[in-house]
Enzyme design. Structure first.
Site, mmCIF file in Angstrom:
data_model
loop_
_atom_site.group_PDB
_atom_site.id
_atom_site.type_symbol
_atom_site.label_atom_id
_atom_site.label_comp_id
_atom_site.label_asym_id
_atom_site.label_seq_id
_atom_site.Cartn_x
_atom_site.Cartn_y
_atom_site.Cartn_z
ATOM 1 N N GLU A 1 -0.212 7.728 -4.044
ATOM 2 C CA GLU A 1 -1.511 7.822 -3.397
ATOM 3 C C GLU A 1 -1.370 8.589 -2.077
ATOM 4 O O GLU A 1 -0.435 8.331 -1.334
ATOM 5 C CB GLU A 1 -2.086 6.436 -3.102
ATOM 6 C CG GLU A 1 -3.574 6.509 -2.783
ATOM 7 C CD GLU A 1 -4.202 5.148 -2.487
ATOM 8 O OE1 GLU A 1 -3.461 4.209 -2.147
ATOM 9 O OE2 GLU A 1 -5.424 5.051 -2.595
ATOM 10 N N GLY B 1 2.511 0.577 4.254
ATOM 11 C CA GLY B 1 2.903 -0.826 4.249
ATOM 12 C C GLY B 1 3.256 -1.268 2.845
ATOM 13 O O GLY B 1 4.272 -1.921 2.606
ATOM 14 N N ALA B 2 2.403 -0.877 1.895
ATOM 15 C CA ALA B 2 2.605 -1.249 0.495
ATOM 16 C C ALA B 2 1.693 -0.374 -0.357
ATOM 17 O O ALA B 2 0.823 0.314 0.177
ATOM 18 C CB ALA B 2 2.274 -2.718 0.278
ATOM 19 N N MET B 3 1.920 -0.398 -1.676
ATOM 20 C CA MET B 3 1.115 0.433 -2.574
ATOM 21 C C MET B 3 0.814 -0.332 -3.844
ATOM 22 O O MET B 3 1.712 -0.862 -4.493
ATOM 23 C CB MET B 3 1.874 1.742 -2.876
ATOM 24 C CG MET B 3 1.162 2.649 -3.855
ATOM 25 S SD MET B 3 -0.445 3.213 -3.202
ATOM 26 C CE MET B 3 -1.389 3.293 -4.734
ATOM 27 N N GLU B 4 -0.478 -0.320 -4.201
ATOM 28 C CA GLU B 4 -0.995 -1.186 -5.259
ATOM 29 C C GLU B 4 -0.810 -0.650 -6.670
ATOM 30 O O GLU B 4 -1.707 -0.809 -7.506
ATOM 31 C CB GLU B 4 -2.473 -1.455 -4.997
ATOM 32 C CG GLU B 4 -3.412 -0.233 -5.132
ATOM 33 C CD GLU B 4 -3.677 0.500 -3.839
ATOM 34 O OE1 GLU B 4 -2.832 0.437 -2.929
ATOM 35 O OE2 GLU B 4 -4.725 1.166 -3.735
ATOM 36 N N ASN B 5 0.329 -0.021 -6.977
ATOM 37 C CA ASN B 5 0.562 0.424 -8.349
ATOM 38 C C ASN B 5 0.347 -0.749 -9.300
ATOM 39 O O ASN B 5 0.930 -1.816 -9.101
ATOM 40 C CB ASN B 5 1.996 0.924 -8.501
ATOM 41 C CG ASN B 5 2.412 1.801 -7.347
ATOM 42 O OD1 ASN B 5 1.832 2.853 -7.131
ATOM 43 N ND2 ASN B 5 3.392 1.343 -6.575
ATOM 44 N N GLU C 1 -2.608 -6.297 -1.708
ATOM 45 C CA GLU C 1 -2.231 -5.477 -2.874
ATOM 46 C C GLU C 1 -2.671 -6.146 -4.166
ATOM 47 O O GLU C 1 -3.130 -5.474 -5.098
ATOM 48 C CB GLU C 1 -0.719 -5.229 -2.877
ATOM 49 C CG GLU C 1 -0.180 -4.548 -1.621
ATOM 50 C CD GLU C 1 -0.929 -3.298 -1.220
ATOM 51 O OE1 GLU C 1 -1.326 -2.517 -2.111
ATOM 52 O OE2 GLU C 1 -1.141 -3.089 -0.004
ATOM 53 N N HIS D 1 -6.177 -5.466 -4.996
ATOM 54 C CA HIS D 1 -6.376 -4.117 -5.528
ATOM 55 C C HIS D 1 -6.240 -4.041 -7.052
ATOM 56 O O HIS D 1 -6.702 -3.074 -7.653
ATOM 57 C CB HIS D 1 -5.325 -3.171 -4.951
ATOM 58 C CG HIS D 1 -5.693 -2.514 -3.655
ATOM 59 N ND1 HIS D 1 -6.895 -1.873 -3.451
ATOM 60 C CD2 HIS D 1 -4.981 -2.351 -2.511
ATOM 61 C CE1 HIS D 1 -6.895 -1.360 -2.215
ATOM 62 N NE2 HIS D 1 -5.758 -1.642 -1.629
ATOM 63 N N GLU E 1 -10.306 -0.006 -0.250
ATOM 64 C CA GLU E 1 -9.569 -0.566 0.880
ATOM 65 C C GLU E 1 -10.346 -1.620 1.659
ATOM 66 O O GLU E 1 -9.780 -2.609 2.106
ATOM 67 C CB GLU E 1 -9.101 0.557 1.811
ATOM 68 C CG GLU E 1 -8.107 1.512 1.158
ATOM 69 C CD GLU E 1 -6.866 0.797 0.610
ATOM 70 O OE1 GLU E 1 -6.644 -0.383 0.936
ATOM 71 O OE2 GLU E 1 -6.131 1.436 -0.163
#
Ligand code: ZN
Length: 845
Positions: free
Chosen positions: A131, A264-268, A301, A304, A323
C-alpha cells in the site's frame, strides 16, 4: 489518458503467481498467469510494473489461440504496455508473463529486512509492503484498488526457510532442492493487500477464534514477546465478528513482526505485518503507553479485515473510508477489551492532533482529489485517520450506537467483495437512521477545517455562534463557511444538570437558559469535532467547577485554551492561570495537554526566559509528583502509573529540577544494581532524565544498552535517549548514526525529527539535515524524509524560519500533497507566538 490510471477495457479476475526470491543475491524471478476479461477489442494491454523486467509475454484466448506480446516499459508512469499482433476480441484471456526483480532495501514492494539472530549472526528475511501503489514492484498487475481479483500464490524458497502469505498453505513439496509452497485462493481483493514473508520465522501455537486460527510470527528468539499481541488479536477479532455481523473474511489470521518496516502495520488480509514495537512486547516490563500502542495497532489492523479488505474504497481519494473507520473501530474494540484504560478519553489526544493540522489554511478536506502515487501516499495523515475517526465518533454519538452499527452492517453486507465510496456509506446510514446524513455530514468530509463555537450569555439567552477556527488570521472572503454542528450542551441550574442537543446550523443561534442558571458546557462528553470558546464569565463559572467535569471535558478546556493562545485569541497569562487551577489534576490526558503546551512554549521563548519557564513547570508539576510519590501504591490503576512516569520525566527535563534529576540517578543506579524495583512506567522517565543531564560516559552506556536491548520497547527508549543528550559533540554523534547504518532506516527519520524539535539540538540537527538531505532521501523509506521534515516545526526562531523557507524553496522539495505547506504554516504560527508572548513570560521566576 490519465497517466496514473489504467484503461478499463482489460480487467483481471485472477492471478496465478509463482515467485522465487533469493535472499543471498537479493533478487527474485516470477511467472504469472493473469485471467483477464476484455470488454472491447484492443491490441494494447496496459498494466503496472516498475523496477521489474518483463522477460516474456504471451496471451491465450479461451479457444486456445496464442499470441506473443511485446513488452515496453514506461517507467515514468510505472507501467508497461503489452502489444499484440492481432486485436484481442471481447471475452476471457489468459496473460502469461515472466519477470525478474530485486529485493530492495527501501521497505516497499518486495524488500529485504535484516536482523541479528540470538547468537548475534546477521540474517535476512524478505517481506512485502504494497500500500498504496507498490504491488507493481513485486509482480506486474492492475495496481488500482477497484481492480479486485483472486490471488493464488506459490513461493519457491530455500528449504530451510518458511513462507507466509494471505491464505493457508494447500501444498508443500520439494522440487529441484527448493521448497515449493502453494497457498489457497484469496477472496476477491485489491492488489495492495497481497503479502509475502519469507525467512527463518518462529510462530506461536494458534488460538482459535471461532473457526479462525490466529498466530503471531517473529524472527527467532522473540516468541516470548508474542502473548500480549495474540491476546488482543483474538479479543478484537471476536469483537469485530460480533459488531459487524459478518464473519472474518479470511481462512486464517497471521500477525507478523518484521524487523524493518516503514509504517506501523499493514492490513494484508490474513497476513498482517507490523513493525516489532507494534506487536511484540514484554507485558511485565512495558509502560502503559507501550501496551496501549500494541493493542491499538493490532485492533486497528483487524478492523481493516472488513473495512478495507472486504469492502474497499474505489480510489485513494476515499482512503478515509478505510483508515477513519479502522481508527474508530480500534477505539471501540480496545475500549471493550480494557474499559479501565478509558480509551475514548485518550482519544482526545488523537483528536487534538487533527485539530492542529485542520486549523491551518493549508489543511485539506478529509476526502481530497488524488492522482499520482505520491499524492496517494500523502493521504495517510492525521486528517484521514484522526479527523476521520473523530467525525465518525461524532456521528455515532449523534445517531446512537445501535443505529450507527446497523448502518455499518448494511454497508458491509451490501458492498462485500466490492468497492464503495462515501455516498454508499451515507446511504447505508440513512437507511438505518432515517436521517438526512449527507446533509449533516458532507460539510465535515468535503470541506476543510472545523468550527469554533463561541458562547456568551445575553439576558435569559445563551448565544451560540460558529466561525471557522484558524490559527492565523486571514482576509475575510465572502460569507464564512457554516457547519451543521451537533452541539451537546450541558446547562447547570439550581444544582441540576441538563444535557441537551442543539443542531447549530446558523452563524448564531439562541438557547433559553432556565432560572437559577450557573454554568454551561459546550461539547459535553467531548465527542464533537469543534472547539469551544467561552465569554469570560462563563469560563470563570466552569473553571470554578472543574471537578464536576469529565476528564475529556477538562482535556478539551485545556486544549482549546492553548489553541486560543496559539491563535492570538487568548492571552498567555490567562492560559497559565488556567493551568494553575489544575495542580490537583490526576488524569493523564489532561496532563498531556498541559505538558504539550509547556513543551511548545519552550520552543518559542527567548533563551533568557527559559529559567522562568522551568520554574513555572516546577510550580505546576511538583505538587502532583509529591502526592503520587515515585512508587505505585497498592491497587493503583495503570493510568495513574503512566501519569507518574509522564510527570517525573517532564519535571526532570522541561522543569530542569535538580532534586528530580538526583533522585532519577539514584534510582536508576539501584535498578541496574538490582537493589531497588522501579515501576515499568517510571523507568523510561529515568532514562530520559539521565540523557538530559548526561555526559559522555553515560552516552556510551546508553549506546551499549541500545545495541543490546532485548525488547523492541527497550531499544526505542535507549535510541530516543541518545537523541536527548545536550552536549554538542554527543548531538553530532547521534546525528551521524542516522545515516551510517547504525540506526535502522525505519527509525532514523524519527530520531532526526526529535532532534529538530529539541531546543538543545535543533540548530545542529538542521545543519545536518540540510547537508545530508539527498543522502537521507536515498536511504530512508518513502515516508521517511516527509516524517523527518515535520521536525522543522520546532525550528521556531525568526532566523531559522527564514532559513527553512529558503532551503525548501531553493531546493524545490515536494513532500507530496499539502504536507510541506502545512509544516511551514505551523512553523509560522510558532514563530508568531514567540514574537507575541515569548520575549517576556507573564510569570515570576
Ligand atoms: Zn489502517
Amino acid at each position: 489518458m490519465n497517466p496514473y490510471r489504467l484503461p478499463r477495457a482489460v480487467a483481471p479476475s485472477r492471478y496465478d503467481i509463482r515467485l522465487e526470491p533469493d535472499l543471498t543475491t537479493s533478487t527474485f524471478t516470477g511467472v504469472e498467469t493473469v485471467t483477464v476479461t476484455v470488454s472491447e477489442p484492443v491490441t494494447d494491454v496496459w498494466l503496472n510494473a516498475v523496477e521489474l523486467t518483463i522477460t516474456a509475454a504471451t496471451i491465450e484466448s479461451d479457444r486456445g489461440d496464442q499470441q506473443p506480446g511485446t513488452a515496453t516499459a514506461e517507467p515514468e508512469n510505472e507501467r508497461y504496455r503489452l502489444t499484440f499482433p492481432a486485436p484481442l476480441t471481447p471475452g476471457t484471456w489468459r496473460l502469461r508473463l515472466a519477470f525478474t526483480g530485486t529485493l530492495n532495501d527501501k521497505l516497499r514492494g518486495f524488500y529485504r529486512s535484516t536482523y541479528k539472530d540470538p547468537a548475534g549472526v546477521p540474517r535476512v528475511l524478505a517481506a512485502t509492503q504494497f500500500e498504496a501503489t507498490d504491488a507493481r514492484r513485486a509482480f506486474p498487475c492492475w495496481d488500482e484498488p477497484d481492480f479486485k481479483a483472486v490471488f493464488a500464490s506459490t513461493l519457491v524458497i530455500d528449504p530451510a526457510l518458511t513462507a507466509v502469505s494471505n491464505t493457508s498453505i494447500v501444498s508443500e513439496r520439494v522440487e529441484n532442492a527448493k521448497k515449493v509452497v502453494a497457498f489457497a485462493d484469496t477472496i476477491k481483493m485489491s492488489t495492495y493487500l497481497v503479502a509475502y514473508v519469507v525467512g527463518e520465522l518462529d510462530a506461536t501455537a494458534p488460538v482459535m477464534v471461532g473457526r479462525t486460527p490466529l498466530r503471531v510470527w517473529c524472527v527467532p528468539g522473540k516468541k516470548r514477546l508474542a502473548a500480549f499481541g495474540q491476546e488482543i488479536g483474538a479479543a478484537s477479532l471476536e469483537f469485530f465478528e460480533n459488531y459487524y455481523g459478518v464473519p472474518y473474511p479470511g481462512d486464517k489470521l497471521d500477525l507478523l513482526a518484521i524487523p524493518d518496516f516503514a509504517a506501523g502495520a499493514m492490513e494484508n488480509l490474513g497476513a498482517i505485518t507490523f513493525r516489532e514495537t507494534a506487536l511484540l512486547v514484554d507485558e511485565a516490563e512495558a509502560t502503559h503507553a507501550e501496551l496501549e500502542r500494541v493493542a491499538d495497532v493490532v485492533a486497528h489492523e483487524n478492523a481493516h479485515m472488513w473495512f478495507g479488505d472486504l469492502v474497499t474504497m474505489s480510489w485513494w481519494n476515499g482512503i478515509w473510508l478505510n483508515e477513519a473507520f479502522a481508527t474508530f473501530m480500534e477505539m471501540l474494540a480496545v475500549d471493550a477489551w480494557k474499559p479501565q484504560w478509558r480509551r475514548w478519553t485518550s482519544f482526545g489526544v488523537s483528536r487534538a492532533a487533527a485539530f492542529v493540522v485542520d486549523g491551518l489554511h493549508s489543511t485539506r478536506p478529509i476526502e481530497f482529489p488524488v492522482n499520482a502515487p505520491r499524492e496517494a501516499d500523502a493521504m495517510f495523515d492525521v486528517l484521514t485517520y484522526e479527523k476521520g475517526a473523530s467525525v465518525l465518533r461524532m456521528l455515532e454519538q449523534f445517531l446512537g450506537n445501535e443505529i450507527f452499527r446497523e448502518g455499518v452492517r448494511d454497508y458491509l453486507r451490501t458492498h462485500r467483495l466490492d468497492n464503495a465510496d462515501t455516498g454508499d456509506l451515507w446511504s447505508a446510514l440513512e437507511r438505518a437512521s432515517r436521517q438526512p446524513i449527507p446533509d449533516v455530514m458532507n460539510g465535515w468530509i468535503f470541506n476543510p477545517g472545523y468550527p469554533l463555537v463561541s458562547v456568551r450569555r445575553e439576558g435569559d439567552d445563551l448565544v451560540l455562534s460558529q466561525q471557522p477556527f484558524k490559527y492565523l488570521a486571514s482576509q475575510p472572503s465572502g460569507s464564512p463557511q457554516l457547519w451543521k454542528i451537533p452541539v451537546q450542551l450541558r446547562v447547570d441550574a439550581n444544582g441540576k444538570r441538563d444535557d441537551r442537543r442543539v443542531l447549530l446550523e446558523q452563524a448564531e443561534q439562541r438557547v433559553k437558559v432556565p432560572a437559577g442558571f450557573t454554568a454551561a458546557l459546550v461539547n459535553a462528553g467531548g465527542h464533537g469535532f469543534y472547539r469551544a470558546r467561552y465569554a469570560p464569565d462563563l469560563l470563570e463559572a466552569l473553571v470554578g467547577r472543574l471537578n464536576t467535569l469529565e476528564p475529556i471535558e477538562r482535556f478539551n478546556l485545556v486544549n482549546d485554551g492553548w489553541a486560543a493562545v496559539m491563535a492570538g485569541l487568548m492571552p498567555l497569562r490567562e492560559y497559565l492561570g488556567l493551568t494553575a487551577r489544575l495542580r490537583e489534576e490526576r488524569d493523564r490526558n489532561v496532563w498531556s495537554a498541559i505538558l504539550g503546551s509547556f513543551a511548545a512554549l519552550n520552543r518559542v521563548i527567548a533563551p533568557a526566559e527559559r529559567p522562568r519557564l522551568e520554574a513555572l513547570v516546577r510550580d505546576r508539576l511538583a505538587p502532583a509528583v509529591t502526592a503520587l510519590g515515585w512508587t505505585p501504591r497498592p491497587g493503583e490503576d495503570e493510568l495513574t502509573r503512566q501519569l507518574r512516569g509522564d510527570l517525573v520525566r517532564a519535571l526532570g527535563t522541561l522543569g530542569n529540577d535538580p532534586a528530580t534529576q538526583a533522585r532519577a540517578a539514584e534510582l536508576y543506579a539501584a535498578h541496574e544494581a538490582k537493589t531497588a524495583e522501579v515501576d515499568a512506567n517510571v523507568l523510561p522517565a529515568l532514562i530520559a532524565i539521565l540523557a538530559y543531564v548526561g555526559d559522555e560516559p553515560r552516552y556510551r552506556e546508553f549506546l551499549e544498552r541500545f545495541r543490546r536491548a532485548t525488547t523492541p520497547q527497550e531499544e526505542q527508549r535507549y535510541l530516543y535517549a541518545l537523541a536527548g543528550f545536550r552536549q554538542p559533540a554527543l548531538i553530532d554523534e547521534t546525528l551521524a548514526r542516522t545515516i551510517n547504518g547504525e540506526i535502522r532506516t525505519q527509525d532514523a527519520p524519527f530520531v532526526n525529527r526529535a532532534m529538530l524539535m529539541s531546543v538543545y539540538s535543533r540548530e545542529q540537527a538542521w545543519r545536518f539535515v540540510k547537508m545530508n538531505w539527498d543522502v537521507m532521501d536515498g536511504l530512508y523509506p518513502k515516508h521517511g524524509t516527509r516524517r523527518m521534515a515535520e521536525g522543522v516545526i520546532g525550528l521556531a526562531t525568526p532566523e531559522l524560519e527564514r532559513d527553512v523557507n529558503d532551503f525548501f524553496t531553493s531546493r524545490k522539495i515536494d513532500l507530496g500533497g499539502k504536507t510541506l505547506s502545512q509544516y511551514l504554516e505551523q512553523l509560522r504560527i510558532a514563530v508568531a507566538l514567540g514574537e507575541r508572548e515569548g520575549r517576556a513570560l507573564p510569570v515570576s521566576a
